[in-house]
Scaffold this motif. Structure first.
Motif, PDB file in Angstrom:
ATOM      1  N   LEU A 171      42.404  47.916  46.001  1.00 30.36           N
ATOM      2  CA  LEU A 171      42.250  46.609  46.644  1.00 30.36           C
ATOM      3  C   LEU A 171      40.866  46.448  47.263  1.00 30.36           C
ATOM      4  O   LEU A 171      40.300  45.354  47.280  1.00 30.36           O
ATOM      5  N   ASP A 485      46.906  41.944  44.536  1.00 28.34           N
ATOM      6  CA  ASP A 485      45.703  41.160  44.253  1.00 28.34           C
ATOM      7  C   ASP A 485      46.074  39.856  43.551  1.00 28.34           C
ATOM      8  O   ASP A 485      45.564  38.780  43.897  1.00 28.34           O
ATOM      9  N   SER A 492      44.341  38.795  38.509  1.00 26.15           N
ATOM     10  CA  SER A 492      43.768  40.077  38.908  1.00 26.15           C
ATOM     11  C   SER A 492      43.057  40.730  37.742  1.00 26.15           C
ATOM     12  O   SER A 492      43.518  40.679  36.588  1.00 26.15           O
TER      13      SER A 492
END
Length: 495
Positions: A171, A485, A492
């Motif tokens: 992340l 995400d 993502s």
């Protein structure tokens, strides 16, 4: 991949070990590194098989085979063989954020699925993996890589074990601000306090954590979410939350005498030992000592072996490990355990080797069931009573253990360590968040999706799947990062 005839020219050589009678006198890494030449020969054994199964993680009959993070094993074996170490390191990091954790402490299910292993000793995959990452750190190739931009989104990761660290690392790469909460005083979860120093040195964990910090991840230690940090603040301060607290509730052995002094859960023993060792080199005395004691370890798995190795370094008087299963054969039974299943065979792990070297016998007692504990006048453990058992299966395939009359035995004991696994995650935080659980008490979240019933809260690793391997934790940490995400950004680019 590798040398086309390498598997015919070179024998398997895994990472060598220090002499057992020498290494029990210290807490240093019990293994020695392969030389570059040795590692290259092992890479050369990778046989260019048409359909490699080493990097395809799966579960067959409940046992992991292959690599759950889909490590590009043939590729980096070939690069090592060619001496292209830096390129091999890049290949390692493509699918695994922490090859040093798996290189030191993974049981290597990839080797069980190695095609060469059908009729020859498999490629020493874990040893090559460890050689690559260690060379990477030695040469200064492993450096912080902070993201080029920040999204402004904030994520809280609860738990700093391998799942939490992998989720945080991914992340952070995506540009989010990540804060990892850890209730202990050091980052790493069971990597730090569940695996002994001689098997996974804390310096190995710490050097990676320092890189993650330089990349922009914030770590809050001595902070238990739900107690030190109220859950009400999570929604206020973060866009999403990922639960990676592990499956840390130990499985109990409910037999007569369980409450006697001197009977401890394995993790209490291992945690206190490592903390005291790192804090004061054991000078503070804040640990459960096995010195001069008759030690019984109940449980035949890796945690039990870690307890044995720790007891050996304390200087125990005697050491026995109870295994509920019969002694296995030295080779796989191809009818019930065919390739590419993980080979269920008799293994002698590092702690067992040390006990055998010291006491001149196999420390394990096989097919033994504990019946009761007996204490002395001070309510301390002095005896463990057991009986041998025979394993069979009922019509539904369930295991049935039958006691064998006349096999009762009494064992002298001053310290008993329960290493029989974990029943699931602790429930306090789960309850406070209102997160649903499965019948096994794990957080309810679909594999591959990881979303819980509570909006914006995800779960991964042992807290979701139950007690498992480091490599599965890294797999889920990476995947939950992708889903988190996607939740925040709508799409993502994370793998």
């Amino acid at each position: 991949m590798g040398k086309s005839t390498g598997f015919m020219e070179y024998n398997r050589q895994s990472t060598p070990e220090r002499d057992p009678e020498t290494r029990i006198k210290d807490w240093e890494d019990y293994k020695l590194p392969l030389s570059d030449e040795e590692a290259q020969k092992q890479g050369a054994r990778c046989m260019d098989c048409g359909v490699p199964t080493c990097h395809s993680g799966m579960e067959i009959n409940g046992i992991t085979t292959g690599c759950p993070v889909y490590h590009l094993i043939p590729e980096w074996n070939d690069l090592v063989y060619q001496g292209k170490w830096k390129e091999a390191l890049a290949k390692e990091h493509e699918m695994n954020n922490f090859p040093e954790f798996t290189g030191f402490a993974c049981p290597a299910p990839c080797e069980g699925a190695c095609v060469l292993g059908i009729n020859e000793p498999p490629v020493a995959i874990r040893s090559v993996e460890r050689s690559i990452i260690e060379k990477g750190f030695e040469e200064g190739w492993v450096t912080p890589e902070p993201p080029a931009y920040r999204t402004g989104k904030k994520v809280a990761v609860v738990g700093s074990g391998p799942a939490g660290l992998a989720a945080a690392a991914q992340l952070n790469k995506a540009g989010h601000w990540v804060t990892v909460y850890e209730r202990n005083d050091r980052v790493g979860g069971l990597l730090t306090y569940g695996i002994p120093e001689m098997k996974l040195p804390y310096s190995v964990v710490e050097r990676r954590v320092n890189i993650l910090k330089e990349e922009g991840i914030t770590f809050m230690t001595n902070t238990e979410v739900g107690r030190d940090y109220p859950v009400s603040r999570l929604n206020e301060e973060y866009d999403t939350v990922i639960l990676c607290g592990g499956a840390t509730t130990p499985r109990n052995l409910e037999v007569e005498g369980r409450n006697l002094k001197g009977i401890h859960y394995a993790m209490d023993f291992l945690h206190s030992n490592t903390k005291s060792l790192l804090d004061s080199d054991h000078e503070d005395g804040n640990y459960i000592s096995a010195k001069d004691k008759n030690v019984i370890v109940i449980g035949g798995g890796d945690t039990g072996t870690d307890c044995m190795a720790t007891s050996m370094r304390h200087g125990c008087k005697s050491l026995t490990q109870f295994d509920i299963y019969d002694k296995k054969g030295s080779t796989r039974d191809n009818e019930v355990n065919p390739w590419p299943q993980y080979p269920v065979i008799h293994r002698v792990e590092y702690g067992q080797k040390e006990a055998e070297a010291k006491f001149n016998k196999d420390p394990r007692a096989y097919a033994v069931m504990t019946k009761k504990f007996v204490g002395d006048e001070n309510n301390r453990i002095k005896e463990v009573h057991t009986i041998d058992v025979a394993l069979s299966y009922d019509e539904n395939g369930n295991k049935v253990r039958t006691e064998i009359p006349g096999t009762e035995k009494v064992w002298e004991a001053d310290l008993v360590l329960l290493a029989i696994g974990f029943s699931g995650p602790e429930q306090d935080l789960i309850d406070k968040l209102g997160v649903e659980t499965t019948v096994r008490s794990n957080v309810a979240a679909q594999y591959g999706k990881y979303a819980t019933n509570v909006e914006g809260i995800f779960a991964a690793g042992d807290m979701r799947r139950g007690q498992s391997l480091i490599v599965w934790a890294i797999n889920e940490g990476r995947e939950v990062a992708r889903e988190c995400d996607r939740y925040m950004m709508g799409t993502s680019q994370l793998p």
